[in-house]
Scaffold this motif. Structure first.
Motif, mmCIF file in Angstrom:
data_model
loop_
_atom_site.group_PDB
_atom_site.id
_atom_site.type_symbol
_atom_site.label_atom_id
_atom_site.label_comp_id
_atom_site.label_asym_id
_atom_site.label_seq_id
_atom_site.Cartn_x
_atom_site.Cartn_y
_atom_site.Cartn_z
ATOM 1 N N PRO A 218 -4.442 -1.249 0.360
ATOM 2 C CA PRO A 218 -4.787 -0.731 1.690
ATOM 3 C C PRO A 218 -6.250 -0.927 2.061
ATOM 4 C CG PRO A 218 -4.278 1.071 0.174
ATOM 5 C CD PRO A 218 -3.895 -0.199 -0.514
ATOM 6 N N ILE A 219 -7.143 -0.814 1.059
ATOM 7 C CA ILE A 219 -8.569 -1.023 1.343
ATOM 8 C C ILE A 219 -8.813 -2.466 1.773
ATOM 9 C CG2 ILE A 219 -10.885 -1.058 0.336
ATOM 10 C CD1 ILE A 219 -10.035 1.207 -1.502
ATOM 11 N N ALA A 220 -8.156 -3.409 1.101
ATOM 12 C CA ALA A 220 -8.330 -4.827 1.435
ATOM 13 C C ALA A 220 -7.894 -5.104 2.869
ATOM 14 C CB ALA A 220 -7.535 -5.694 0.458
ATOM 15 N N ILE A 221 -6.784 -4.522 3.302
ATOM 16 C CA ILE A 221 -6.314 -4.720 4.676
ATOM 17 C C ILE A 221 -7.315 -4.171 5.684
ATOM 18 C CG2 ILE A 221 -4.661 -3.839 6.370
ATOM 19 C CD1 ILE A 221 -2.434 -4.404 4.606
ATOM 20 N N LEU A 222 -7.758 -2.945 5.470
ATOM 21 C CA LEU A 222 -8.622 -2.285 6.453
ATOM 22 C C LEU A 222 -9.998 -2.932 6.524
ATOM 23 C CD1 LEU A 222 -7.644 1.419 5.668
ATOM 24 C CD2 LEU A 222 -6.805 -0.040 7.504
ATOM 25 N N VAL A 223 -10.600 -3.213 5.370
ATOM 26 C CA VAL A 223 -11.928 -3.843 5.365
ATOM 27 C C VAL A 223 -11.838 -5.272 5.899
ATOM 28 C CG1 VAL A 223 -13.855 -4.593 3.917
ATOM 29 C CG2 VAL A 223 -12.759 -2.394 3.481
ATOM 30 N N GLY A 224 -10.781 -5.992 5.525
ATOM 31 C CA GLY A 224 -10.602 -7.355 6.029
ATOM 32 C C GLY A 224 -10.481 -7.396 7.537
ATOM 33 N N CYS A 225 -9.715 -6.472 8.114
ATOM 34 C CA CYS A 225 -9.568 -6.410 9.582
ATOM 35 C C CYS A 225 -10.891 -6.063 10.254
ATOM 36 C CB CYS A 225 -8.504 -5.374 9.956
ATOM 37 S SG CYS A 225 -6.805 -5.894 9.632
ATOM 38 N N LEU A 226 -11.647 -5.150 9.651
ATOM 39 C CA LEU A 226 -12.945 -4.757 10.221
ATOM 40 C C LEU A 226 -13.913 -5.941 10.216
ATOM 41 C CD1 LEU A 226 -14.828 -2.547 11.287
ATOM 42 C CD2 LEU A 226 -15.404 -1.994 8.918
ATOM 43 N N ILE A 227 -13.969 -6.667 9.118
ATOM 44 C CA ILE A 227 -14.853 -7.841 9.038
ATOM 45 C C ILE A 227 -14.444 -8.882 10.071
ATOM 46 C CG2 ILE A 227 -15.497 -9.812 7.594
ATOM 47 C CD1 ILE A 227 -15.327 -7.939 5.168
#
Length: 417
Positions: A218-227
Motif C-alpha cells: 500500500p505504501i508503494a501505491i500511495l507514494v508512487g501516485c504522489l510522485i
C-alpha cells in the motif's frame, strides 16, 4: 507447483509504481490536454488527482488484504464470484490491441533516434522493444524493479531540469480562471489525462511478489501516485509556459521541443534515451501484469496446464512468452492501422475505467468501516470519469458484455476440460 518469488522491496515497489504512471503519459498527455483545455488543464489535474487519491487508497487497502497475482480480477472474484472474475481478467487482457500499440510505438519512436540506420525503421524498432521486454521479464521481478527504480530517478532529474531552466515560478502553477467556465473542455481533458494514472490496476498483480506485502504494497501505491502526480503537474506548467502544444506533431514531440528550446540540440540523445526508458518502464510492468494474469487464471482453473508452470527464477515463463508473441502481433497491427494515438488512448482508458469501477465495487462489498466509505466515494468518482469519456466507453462496455456472454463456453471447454 511453486509460487512467485517474494523479491520486491518497498523502494523497488515505489520505483515500479511511479515509472509505470509516468512512462508514456509524460511524453504526450500534458501537451494533448493543453491543446484541449489550455491553461484550464491545471484545474483538470487537480480534479483528476482528487479522483485518483481515494481510488489509490482503496486499491492499497484491497492489495494489503488480498495480495494476489490476479490483481483486480482476484478482488472481483472475492466479492462477486469466478464468472465476473474471468470477465474482468479477459477485459484486462483485451487492452493489448488498443493500449499497447500506442505505448510501444512511442517507445520505438524514441529508440529510432539512437539505433543504427538499418534498424531505425518503426516496425523493427518496436519489435526490438518487445525482445528487450522479454529479456528483462525473464531476469526476474527483483531485477525489473531495480531497473525501473533507476528510470524513476532519471525522470525526476529530467523534469527538475525542465522546471529549473524553464524559469518556472509559483505563480505559473496557479490556475487563473474559474473551472466552471470550461466544464466540457475539462471533461475532455480528464478523459485523456486518465491515461496518466492507468497502472494502479496493473500494479495490483505484483502484490504477491512483495517481501512484505501487508506493509510495503500500500505504501508503494500511495507514494508512487504522489510522485507521479507532482511530476505531471510540474511538467504541465512547463508545457503551458513555453507553448509546447497545439498541433498533433508538437503534442507528440513536446519533450524534444522543450529540450531544444531550453538546453540546445546537444542533449537530444539524452532526451531520446530517457524517453525510451520511461516508456519502456510502463510497458514492462504491463507485460509482467498480463503474464501474471494468465498464470493466475491457469493456476486456479487449469493447474496442469503449461501456462501454470513457474521457472526456477519464479517467472511464469509460458505465460510471458504468450504475452510477448501477442505484443509483437499488436505492434504490427498498430503500425499498419495508422489510427491516431489519441483514439487508442481513449479506447484503452475506457477499459481501465471499467476495471477500476468493478474493483471499487468489490471494495464496497469486501471492506468495512472507513475503507468501505472510501470505496463508495471512489465508485462514484469512477462513474464520473466514465461519463467524461463519453461514447468511447461503448467499446469497453460492449466488449465486457460479449466476454460475459461467452464465458460459459470458455468454462466448459477451456477451464474445466
Amino acid at each position: 507447483m511453486s509460487g512467485l518469488k517474494r523479491e520486491i522491496t518497498l523502494i523497488g515497489g515505489i520505483g515500479q509504481m511511479s515509472t509505470t504512471l509516468l512512462g508514456t503519459g509524460l511524453f504526450m498527455v500534458p501537451a494533448i490536454a493543453a491543446s484541449i483545455a489550455g491553461q484550464d488543464m491545471l484545474w483538470a489535474w487537480w480534479l483528476l488527482i482528487f479522483a485518483v487519491c481515494p481510488i489509490a487508497f482503496t486499491f492499497a487497502a484491497l492489495g494489503k488484504r488480498y495480495p494476489n497475482a490476479g490483481g483486480a480480477s482476484y478482488f472481483v472474484k472475492q466479492a462477486f464470484g469466478s464468472r465476473l472474475e474471468k470477465a474482468i481478467a479477459l477485459l484486462f487482457i483485451s487492452v493489448i490491441p488498443v493500449g499497447v500499440p500506442a505505448a510501444i510505438a512511442i517507445a520505438g519512436g524514441f529508440a529510432q533516434q539512437f539505433l543504427p540506420n538499418v534498424l531505425a525503421q518503426p516496425i523493427i524498432a518496436q519489435l526490438l522493444v518487445v525482445v528487450l521486454l522479454m529479456i528483462v521479464n525473464f531476469s526476474g521481478s527483483k531485477i525489473s524493479s531495480q531497473f525501473q527504480t533507476g528510470i524513476a530517478l532519471g525522470i525526476l532529474v529530467l523534469v527538475g531540469l525542465f522546471v529549473w531552466f524553464g524559469d518556472i515560478s509559483i505563480s505559473d502553477g496557479i490556475p487563473t480562471s474559474s473551472p466552471l467556465d470550461k466544464l466540457p473542455e475539462l471533461g475532455s481533458a480528464v478523459a485523456v489525462m486518465f491515461w496518466c494514472f492507468v497502472g494502479i490496476e496493473a500494479f495490483a498483480h505484483m502484490g504477491e511478489e512483495f517481501k512484505r506485502p501487508e506493509r510495503d504494497y500500500p505504501i508503494a501505491i500511495l507514494v508512487g501516485c504522489l510522485i507521479a502526480g507532482t511530476v505531471y503537474y510540474l511538467f504541465s506548467i512547463v508545457v503551458l509556459k513555453h507553448q509546447a502544444f497545439g498541433t498533433q506533431e508538437l503534442n507528440t514531440t513536446s519533450v524534444p521541443y522543450l529540450s531544444n528550446l531550453l538546453f540546445g540540440p546537444g542533449l537530444t540523445w539524452l532526451i531520446s534515451l530517457t524517453g525510451f526508458l520511461a516508456c519502456f518502464a510502463t510497458i514492462n510492468l504491463y507485460t509482467q501484469s498480463l503474464a501474471r494474469m494468465l498464470w493466475s487464471l491457469a493456476r486456479e482453473y487449469k493447474p496442469s496446464s503449461p501456462i501454470a508452470r513457474i521457472s526456477t527464477k519464479g517467472i511464469p515463463s509460458t505465460a510471458t512468452i504468450i504475452v510477448g508473441v501477442t505484443l509483437a502481433i499488436s505492434c504490427v497491427f498498430g503500425e499498419l492501422s495508422n489510427i491516431d494515438i489519441e483514439v487508442f488512448l481513449t479506447l484503452a482508458n475506457g477499459i481501465f475505467v471499467v476495471i477500476y469501477l468493478f474493483a471499487m465495487l468489490s471494495a464496497v462489498k469486501l471492506l468495512q468501516g472507513k475503507g468501505r466509505a472510501l470505496a463508495i466515494f471512489s465508485t462514484l468518482l469512477c462513474v464520473l470519469v466514465l461519463f467524461s469519456i463519453g461514447l468511447a466507453m461503448s467499446y469497453a462496455i460492449i466488449l465486457l458484455v460479449l466476454i460475459w456472454l461467452l464465458i460459459p463456453k470458455f468454462k466448459s471447454k477451456n477451464i474445466t476440460g
